[in-house]
Design an enzyme around this catalytic site. Structure first.
Site, mmCIF file in Angstrom:
data_model
loop_
_atom_site.group_PDB
_atom_site.id
_atom_site.type_symbol
_atom_site.label_atom_id
_atom_site.label_comp_id
_atom_site.label_asym_id
_atom_site.label_seq_id
_atom_site.Cartn_x
_atom_site.Cartn_y
_atom_site.Cartn_z
ATOM 1 N N GLU A 1 0.790 -1.221 0.000
ATOM 2 C CA GLU A 1 0.000 0.000 0.000
ATOM 3 C C GLU A 1 0.828 1.279 0.000
ATOM 4 O O GLU A 1 0.406 2.291 -0.554
ATOM 5 C CB GLU A 1 -0.926 0.016 1.235
ATOM 6 C CG GLU A 1 -2.018 -1.038 1.224
ATOM 7 C CD GLU A 1 -3.155 -0.675 0.290
ATOM 8 O OE1 GLU A 1 -3.073 0.383 -0.372
ATOM 9 O OE2 GLU A 1 -4.112 -1.449 0.199
ATOM 10 N N SER B 1 -27.986 -34.261 48.727
ATOM 11 C CA SER B 1 -27.051 -34.883 49.677
ATOM 12 C C SER B 1 -25.655 -34.282 49.643
ATOM 13 O O SER B 1 -24.743 -34.807 50.287
ATOM 14 C CB SER B 1 -26.945 -36.381 49.374
ATOM 15 O OG SER B 1 -28.177 -37.030 49.565
#
Length: 696
Positions: free
Chosen positions: A88, A348
């Site tokens: 770029e 339990s």
């Protein structure tokens, strides 16, 4: 004379130029101050929720609906950055915002070919376009971009410019920034991109909609290959490397961005500060494993059932993984409800702490015998889960088998108030019915706790009796982490030793963990909580609306998830704590008289247990003739029943033992053939009963 005039004119011209230059610079400076580029101190980015190591757990879209993740250069693969700059803006590190040579080249190519061959935009100019989108591609717009680029270069460093570009660059749809694109197209952060992946991400921002791989796969593929060709001609990569990269497939799909730990993530949103990630104590790999286990388990269990899980480090209290529901977006399972924080009956699962207090007070040893038979505590008549009774059992067996009656006998001796006080000391406040004091029913789930509460209590078992308050990062800033002793070191080890001997569920891998299961009244909740020497994992299964689920149980429904959760968490197993000094583990024959048998009177002291009646065989009756079809292939066994006596029992047929010790008062026998046989039963006290039958 002439030379003086020339010198004067030259001086005037120089002065005029200097004045013009000074005025121009001053004007540009004033214009720059009057019309600065729209550069906010912080970009509007997605709110990120990260794990303890900084990995992305979940992101929330920006107010305008974009996935835009703030990006730093150290979060991005260096080769990708080099490829981007080369493709770029190859003089990015040298120019001041505008690359005059690139503009001249682009103008010359346009003049000779009649169309745009290459652009002259720098990355700074592209950033200017991203922060101030242009309305057209006119010459005026390009000139404005150039001026903005110069302004940007005056205000930001090259690194800052790159980071803003990498955060804002478009990648198709509502994806902005290289991190969002990498996660969506490759399922990973852009820290370690392949050459092929880097080339595609370089190509996309130029024409993001046209080159989207999930929409236009062939165009995306061709764009990637052009970038690879340019990298070879620029000398950044070799021909062989580019050729290998060109062979990689470009997948035509877009993945969802990470969406882990939804309940905790949403709970963190009120703490959000723009530009700053939110941190949880969760570990991403653990969270991924647990969420997958919960989803798979819910599918197996059936509709409307959900699963919740909490995994914590017992040494610190940090929650490493928490699953509030099987699927956050599944309305049939009320997935939005965080079941780790909902108060339910624990079944339990509190029994280990009852026995732990009894060990701590010296009331029992592991081999102390306790009676499992019908009992009445002032109108409260606890029954076992299977509605049967085992007779005499050891404390170890009573806890491993999760027998209800022995647990309540022990709780009656240690005191329900003492148990709940110990829970509160550990930072857990059990919910009791309004205006009711703690009663014996709390031992079988008659109290309300959350899954987090249970895991917090069990951190004590994994950590030498010392609990840590749990935290996941959602707590208020002023929340204080606390530790407390729930059991003495010696009593704690007794419980660990017993629970480590509980048989794993069928098909589960042995993980070297201790665990306990529980099922609430009416089959509404199934629980399993397990631990090794460092980590505690709790599992809840049930319906969020508290509806009954026939057949639901802790051992069948929740325990397999517990063992699978430990495996899928990826955590290495830590050995359980060793036996501490002073731990008392004598054999049964070596127990002192006061510990040989447990019994609680009104004063809570150990008392002698009344003598049971001698055993008697009630079926078959003595002298009976029984037709079992012994001469056919369909011979059926004979059911044997007795009453009285003290378990365990041993059965004999003609003097030969049938099976091992049996705690039930029923057994089966298949004779070898027809004729007379003598059946005998011997109880734990050595008392015997016999009958003689004729089998045909």
């Amino acid at each position: 004379m002439l030379s003086k005039k020339l010198l004067r004119r030259a001086a005037i011209a120089v002065a005029s130029l200097a004045a013009f230059f000074t005025i121009a610079v001053a004007t540009l400076w004033q214009l720059d101050r009057a019309f600065p580029p729209p550069l906010p101190e912080r970009l509007t980015v997605s709110t990120e929720v990260q794990d303890r190591d900084g990995q992305l757990l979940r992101a929330f879209a920006t107010p305008d609906g974009y996935w835009r993740l703030e990006t730093r250069l150290d979060q991005v693969d260096k080769q990708f950055v080099d490829m981007l700059v080369t493709y770029e803006d190859k003089r990015f590190w040298d120019h001041e915002g505008v690359d005059v040579l690139a503009l001249a080249r682009a103008a010359g190519q346009f003049a000779t070919s009649g169309h745009i061959v290459s652009g002259g935009s720098t990355l700074s100019m592209q950033l200017a376009r991203l922060i101030e989108p242009r309305e057209s591609r006119s010459l005026g717009s390009k000139l404005k971009q150039m001026l903005r680029a110069i302004q940007i270069e005056r205000r930001l460093s090259k690194r800052e410019i790159l980071e803003r570009y990498l955060t804002l660059a478009p990648y198709g749809g509502n994806l902005e920034g290289v991190r969002a694109a990498s996660l969506a197209y490759f399922g990973k952060e852009p820290k370690r991109l392949t050459v092929s992946e880097a080339a595609l991400l370089v190509a996309l921002p130029q024409l993001p909609e046209k080159r989207r791989p999930d929409r236009n796969l062939q165009i995306a593929h061709a764009a990637r290959d052009r970038v690879l060709t340019r990298m070879v001609s620029s000398g950044l990569i070799g021909e062989r490397e580019a050729a290998r990269a060109a062979l990689d497939d470009v997948l035509g799909l877009r993945r969802r961005l990470p969406a882990l730990a939804p309940h905790a993530s949403y709970a963190m949103l009120p703490k959000a500060v723009p530009g700053q990630p939110l941190k949880l104590t969760i570990r991403k790999s653990v969270q991924q494993g647990l969420e997958q286990v919960a989803r798979d388990a819910a599918t197996r269990l059936g509709p409307r059932l959900s699963v919740a899980m909490v995994l914590a480090d017992a040494r610190t209290g940090d929650i490493l993984g928490e699953v509030g529901s099987a699927n956050f977006f599944d309305s049939s399972r009320s997935g939005w409800i965080d079941m780790t924080k909902v108060v339910r009956s624990p079944g339990s699962t509190l029994k280990p702490f009852i026995y732990g207090l009894a060990f701590e007070q010296g009331l029992v040893a592991q081999e102390t015998l306790i009676e499992d038979s019908p009992v009445d505590f002032s109108g409260y008549r606890p029954k076992n889960f299977d509605m049967g009774y085992q007779g005499d059992v050891s404390i170890r067996q009573a806890l491993q088998l999760s027998l209800n009656v022995p647990a309540i006998r022990v709780l009656d001796a240690v005191g329900p108030a003492r148990l709940t006080a110990r829970f509160r000391q550990a930072g857990v406040n059990p919910i009791l019915p309004v205006n009711e004091a703690p009663g014996l029913a709390i031992g079988l789930g008659g109290v309300g706790v959350t899954l987090r509460d249970l895991v917090q209590l069990y951190t004590g078992l994994a950590n030498g009796g010392k609990t840590h308050s749990l935290r996941d990062g959602t707590e208020p800033a002023n929340a204080v982490s606390s530790t407390a002793t729930i059991l003495s070191d010696q009593a704690n080890w007794q419980i660990i030793d017993i629970l480590s001997g509980v048989k794993p569920p069928e098909g589960a891998l042995q993980r070297g963990i201790a665990y306990k299961t529980g099922t609430s009244y009416g089959y509404r909740d199934a629980w399993s909580v397990g631990f090794d020497g460092r980590y505690v994992l709790g599992v809840w299964v049930g319906r969020p609306d508290a509806g009954a689920v026939p057949g639901l149980s802790g051992y069948v429904s929740a325990a397999p998830i517990l063992f699978e959760g430990f495996v899928r968490s990826g955590l290495a197993t830590v050995p359980l704590p060793g036996k501490p000094p002073g731990a008392f583990t004598p054999k049964r024959e070596d127990l002192p008289v006061t510990l040989a048998r447990f019994g609680a009177g009104a004063d809570g002291l150990v008392q002698a247990t009344p003598t049971e009646p001698a055993p008697s065989i009630i079926f078959p009756p003595d002298g009976a003739r029984v037709d079992l079809s012994t001469n056919s292939a369909d011979a059926s066994p004979l059911v044997l029943k007795l009453q009285g006596g003290r378990a365990p029992f041993r059965w004999l047929a003609n003097g030969k033992p049938l099976i091992g010790l049996d705690r039930r008062r029923t057994a089966t026998w298949l004779p070898d053939g027809a004729g007379y046989s003598t059946l005998t039963v011997i109880d734990a006290a050595g008392r015997a009963a016999s009958v003689k039958v004729f089998v045909q």
